[in-house]
Design a protein around this motif. Structure first.
Motif, PDB file in Angstrom:
ATOM      1  N   UNK A 210       0.816  -1.209   0.000  1.00  0.00           N
ATOM      2  CA  UNK A 210       0.000   0.000   0.000  1.00  0.00           C
ATOM      3  C   UNK A 210       0.854   1.265   0.000  1.00  0.00           C
ATOM      4  N   UNK A 211       1.838   1.313   0.880  1.00  0.00           N
ATOM      5  CA  UNK A 211       2.623   2.533   1.029  1.00  0.00           C
ATOM      6  C   UNK A 211       3.530   2.765  -0.180  1.00  0.00           C
ATOM      7  N   UNK A 212       3.950   1.677  -0.820  1.00  0.00           N
ATOM      8  CA  UNK A 212       4.723   1.828  -2.053  1.00  0.00           C
ATOM      9  C   UNK A 212       3.839   2.438  -3.140  1.00  0.00           C
ATOM     10  N   UNK A 213       2.595   1.969  -3.216  1.00  0.00           N
ATOM     11  CA  UNK A 213       1.661   2.526  -4.201  1.00  0.00           C
ATOM     12  C   UNK A 213       1.386   3.995  -3.916  1.00  0.00           C
ATOM     13  N   UNK A 214       1.228   4.340  -2.633  1.00  0.00           N
ATOM     14  CA  UNK A 214       0.989   5.734  -2.277  1.00  0.00           C
ATOM     15  C   UNK A 214       2.196   6.616  -2.628  1.00  0.00           C
ATOM     16  N   UNK A 215       3.390   5.999  -2.635  1.00  0.00           N
ATOM     17  CA  UNK A 215       4.601   6.741  -2.995  1.00  0.00           C
ATOM     18  C   UNK A 215       4.791   6.828  -4.502  1.00  0.00           C
ATOM     19  N   UNK A 218       3.708   1.536  -9.481  1.00  0.00           N
ATOM     20  CA  UNK A 218       2.678   1.003 -10.374  1.00  0.00           C
ATOM     21  C   UNK A 218       2.109  -0.271  -9.763  1.00  0.00           C
ATOM     22  N   UNK A 219       0.979  -0.781 -10.274  1.00  0.00           N
ATOM     23  CA  UNK A 219       0.465  -2.057  -9.774  1.00  0.00           C
ATOM     24  C   UNK A 219       1.492  -3.191  -9.860  1.00  0.00           C
ATOM     25  N   UNK A 220       2.227  -3.272 -10.973  1.00  0.00           N
ATOM     26  CA  UNK A 220       3.230  -4.329 -11.105  1.00  0.00           C
ATOM     27  C   UNK A 220       4.350  -4.156 -10.086  1.00  0.00           C
ATOM     28  N   UNK A 221       4.814  -2.925  -9.881  1.00  0.00           N
ATOM     29  CA  UNK A 221       5.847  -2.675  -8.872  1.00  0.00           C
ATOM     30  C   UNK A 221       5.324  -2.977  -7.471  1.00  0.00           C
ATOM     31  N   UNK A 222       4.083  -2.596  -7.235  1.00  0.00           N
ATOM     32  CA  UNK A 222       3.493  -2.805  -5.912  1.00  0.00           C
ATOM     33  C   UNK A 222       3.545  -4.272  -5.514  1.00  0.00           C
ATOM     34  N   UNK A 261     -10.056   0.067 -12.187  1.00  0.00           N
ATOM     35  CA  UNK A 261     -10.673  -1.150 -11.664  1.00  0.00           C
ATOM     36  C   UNK A 261     -10.169  -2.421 -12.334  1.00  0.00           C
ATOM     37  N   UNK A 262     -10.107  -2.450 -13.661  1.00  0.00           N
ATOM     38  CA  UNK A 262      -9.741  -3.687 -14.358  1.00  0.00           C
ATOM     39  C   UNK A 262      -8.317  -4.133 -14.017  1.00  0.00           C
ATOM     40  N   UNK A 263      -7.377  -3.179 -14.037  1.00  0.00           N
ATOM     41  CA  UNK A 263      -6.000  -3.558 -13.728  1.00  0.00           C
ATOM     42  C   UNK A 263      -5.842  -3.937 -12.256  1.00  0.00           C
ATOM     43  N   UNK A 264      -6.607  -3.300 -11.376  1.00  0.00           N
ATOM     44  CA  UNK A 264      -6.523  -3.650  -9.959  1.00  0.00           C
ATOM     45  C   UNK A 264      -7.015  -5.074  -9.710  1.00  0.00           C
ATOM     46  N   UNK A 265      -8.117  -5.449 -10.330  1.00  0.00           N
ATOM     47  CA  UNK A 265      -8.599  -6.827 -10.208  1.00  0.00           C
ATOM     48  C   UNK A 265      -7.541  -7.797 -10.719  1.00  0.00           C
ATOM     49  N   UNK A 266      -6.950  -7.483 -11.862  1.00  0.00           N
ATOM     50  CA  UNK A 266      -5.890  -8.330 -12.422  1.00  0.00           C
ATOM     51  C   UNK A 266      -4.698  -8.416 -11.478  1.00  0.00           C
ATOM     52  N   UNK A 267      -4.351  -7.302 -10.853  1.00  0.00           N
ATOM     53  CA  UNK A 267      -3.215  -7.257  -9.923  1.00  0.00           C
ATOM     54  C   UNK A 267      -3.408  -8.222  -8.758  1.00  0.00           C
ATOM     55  N   UNK A 268      -4.582  -8.189  -8.149  1.00  0.00           N
ATOM     56  CA  UNK A 268      -4.832  -9.064  -7.009  1.00  0.00           C
ATOM     57  C   UNK A 268      -4.783 -10.538  -7.416  1.00  0.00           C
ATOM     58  N   UNK A 386       3.576 -11.126 -15.443  1.00  0.00           N
ATOM     59  CA  UNK A 386       4.863 -11.156 -16.140  1.00  0.00           C
ATOM     60  C   UNK A 386       5.731  -9.963 -15.750  1.00  0.00           C
ATOM     61  N   UNK A 387       5.117  -8.774 -15.673  1.00  0.00           N
ATOM     62  CA  UNK A 387       5.875  -7.582 -15.298  1.00  0.00           C
ATOM     63  C   UNK A 387       6.376  -7.672 -13.864  1.00  0.00           C
ATOM     64  N   UNK A 388       5.542  -8.196 -12.965  1.00  0.00           N
ATOM     65  CA  UNK A 388       5.945  -8.327 -11.564  1.00  0.00           C
ATOM     66  C   UNK A 388       7.066  -9.348 -11.398  1.00  0.00           C
ATOM     67  N   UNK A 389       6.959 -10.472 -12.070  1.00  0.00           N
ATOM     68  CA  UNK A 389       7.993 -11.512 -11.972  1.00  0.00           C
ATOM     69  C   UNK A 389       9.329 -10.985 -12.489  1.00  0.00           C
TER      70      UNK A 389
END
Length: 526
Positions: A210-215, A218-222, A261-268, A386-389
């Protein structure tokens, strides 16, 4: 025309069957409640009961915060979430010179067991689940909570809740660290071992993106940097002699929910899939609960605006919907006025009502994982994964999360993304309604909640009375035992508990550890 996602890849105008060429549902989705947990960690999800509705609250004195908690419980909150002031988060007492001007400002001031008793007065701790946003001094506040529960006659195996306890993200994105990383990891491992015996239902850490996202992450970085931190904690615990299946079921995570919304659902969904694979393949976990990425979500404070703040009600509803569709286990919805000041009582109630509308007036709880099989969501899930990995592999190339932190890798990556987002907002390429588009000539007046500056003097007086009234020799003896444990290899939480029972203060306990372990000073590269 295509749209670029928060993580930087393109979202096409139309998705069809070709987007899922080669997609293997059995491998990528499975069943809800089963590996790889893409569709949720529980088979029934919200079809039998909704998520836990938490509201993050705490300000001023313990008595004021206690009053707000009773209001939230009366309005239907199912779990409490405690916000502590900055001195408490940094392990300083309210009368420390460095605490001047910050006492009670962004959360409640807790200096000793006396304050903790007031904070939870007339709240039965065996009937509520309590989350505490505290990191470097997480062990101290957890033990104070346990001591107050014992005074209520509540045994440790009846307590449920979470301490954030995620110090690695503090070095990356937030800054409320105390000790160097190695010593912080040692203390976290002590907490894992202590809770396994003394507080078996307690979630020992909330590994936080959460705090990384607030800083600006991106969703992938988070999810990449959060899961990399999780890997580091698991390694530290295993290295200390703990079996992975003994502590991993009590790990939990904490993510943001944005308006995308769509990318957040995908992120989780991607995060669950990655974590299940890491725990099974890298750590050999066999208990299914060890593979489950259970998480709390908070709506995105960074997306709230002080301009036309009532628009934030709409943003928070969309963000909350994203969290629920993404399969969160608990949710905090921000109040619409938080971009201006601490939430008023009415604003906090409206934030809770947002969750209740989602849970009881919509049909999103009628079925598990409504987006399963969606062309766009499954495609986005694969892309975020893929981006997160790829980012997690880069962290591993540094030698793990701590080594990467010491080189400033995660912080620099997040700052780069934050700068890009700021430029897009400044140029109006990224629309923020009411701020850089659809503005109004004159804002309506708003009266924020203000913290009484006299609170600091009150806390200082309480500390003076405590020190005059307690058995100082008992405090000194207990702190000496804590110092000896910190110098050796014994679990620090047992002597720490005795010191707090004797009415040692939060600052005195943290200073004892500072004397042994030192304080962390970031490298120039940060």
């Amino acid at each position: 025309m295509s749209h670029r996602s928060e993580s930087g890849f393109e979202i096409a105008p139309v998705y069809g069957p070709e987007a899922l060429d080669g997609f293997a549902p059995d491998e990528k989705l499975g069943e809800p409640g089963k590996f790889p947990y893409t569709r949720g960690v529980y088979p029934t999800m919200y079809t039998q009961r909704p998520w836990t509705m938490r509201q993050y609250a705490g300000f001023g004195t313990a008595a004021e915060s206690n009053q707000r908690y009773h209001q939230l419980i009366d309005h239907g909150t199912m779990g409490l979430s405690v916000a502590f002031d900055l001195p408490t988060q940094m392990g300083y007492d309210s009368d420390a010179p460095i605490a001047h001007g910050e006492v009670g400002k962004v959360g409640v001031a807790i200096d000793s067991i006396d304050d903790m008793r007031v904070l939870f007065d007339k709240i039965p701790l065996d009937h509520v689940s309590t989350s505490m946003t505290i990191n470097a001094p997480g062990s101290v506040l957890l033990l104070l909570y346990q001591l107050v529960a014992e005074e209520q006659g509540v045994a440790g195996d009846k307590l449920t809740g979470t301490i954030q306890n995620d110090v690695l993200k503090e070095y990356i994105a937030r800054g409320t660290y105390i000790y160097p990383p190695k010593e912080s990891l040692r203390l976290i491992s002590d907490i894992f071992a202590y809770c396994q015996t003394e507080l078996p239902r307690w979630n020992t850490i909330s590994i936080s993106g959460y705090h990384m996202a607030e800083a600006g992450a991106t969703p992938a970085q988070e999810i990449a940097f959060t899961l990399a931190d999780g890997i580091e904690y698991v390694r530290a615990a295993v290295a200390s002699g703990l079996d992975v299946d003994e502590f991993a079921p009590r790990l939990s995570f904490f993510f943001v929910a944005r308006t995308t919304l769509l990318e957040e659902v995908a992120k989780f969904r991607a995060a669950r899939r990655i974590w299940a694979r890491v725990m099974r393949d890298s750590f050999g976990a066999k208990n299914p609960k060890s593979l489950m990425l259970r998480f709390h979500t908070q709506t995105a404070g960074v997306q709230l605006t002080a301009q036309q703040p009532e628009i934030n009600l709409v943003r928070v509803a969309i963000q909350g919907l994203a969290a629920v569709l993404g399969g969160t286990q608990s949710l905090h919805t921000n109040s619409y006025d938080e971009a201006i000041a601490l939430p008023t009582e009415k604003a906090a109630r409206l934030a809770l009502r947002t969750q209740q509308v989602l849970a009881y007036e919509t049909d999103i709880t009628a079925t598990v994982d409504p987006f399963a099989g969606s062309y766009v969501v499954e495609s986005l899930t694969d892309e975020v994964e893929a981006a997160a990995v790829e980012l997690m592999d880069q962290v591993e190339e540094y030698g793990g999360a701590v080594a990467a932190i010491e080189k400033g890798f995660q912080k620099q990556e997040i700052e780069r993304s934050a700068y890009r987002i700021a430029q897009e907002i400044d140029s109006a390429e990224r629309v923020v309604v009411g701020m850089n588009k659809f503005r109004i000539a004159e804002e309506e007046p708003y009266e924020p909640l203000r913290v009484d500056p006299a609170i600091e003097a009150q806390q200082v007086d309480r500390l003076a009375a405590l020190r005059a009234d307690r058995d100082q020799s008992a405090v000194d003896e207990a702190l000496a035992a804590l110092k000896k444990a910190a110098q050796g290899t014994d679990n620090c939480l047992y002597p720490m508990k005795q010191a707090l029972r004797a009415r040692a203060t939060v600052g005195e306990v943290c200073n004892t550890l500072r004397d042994v372990w030192g304080s962390y000073v970031p490298a120039d590269t940060f």
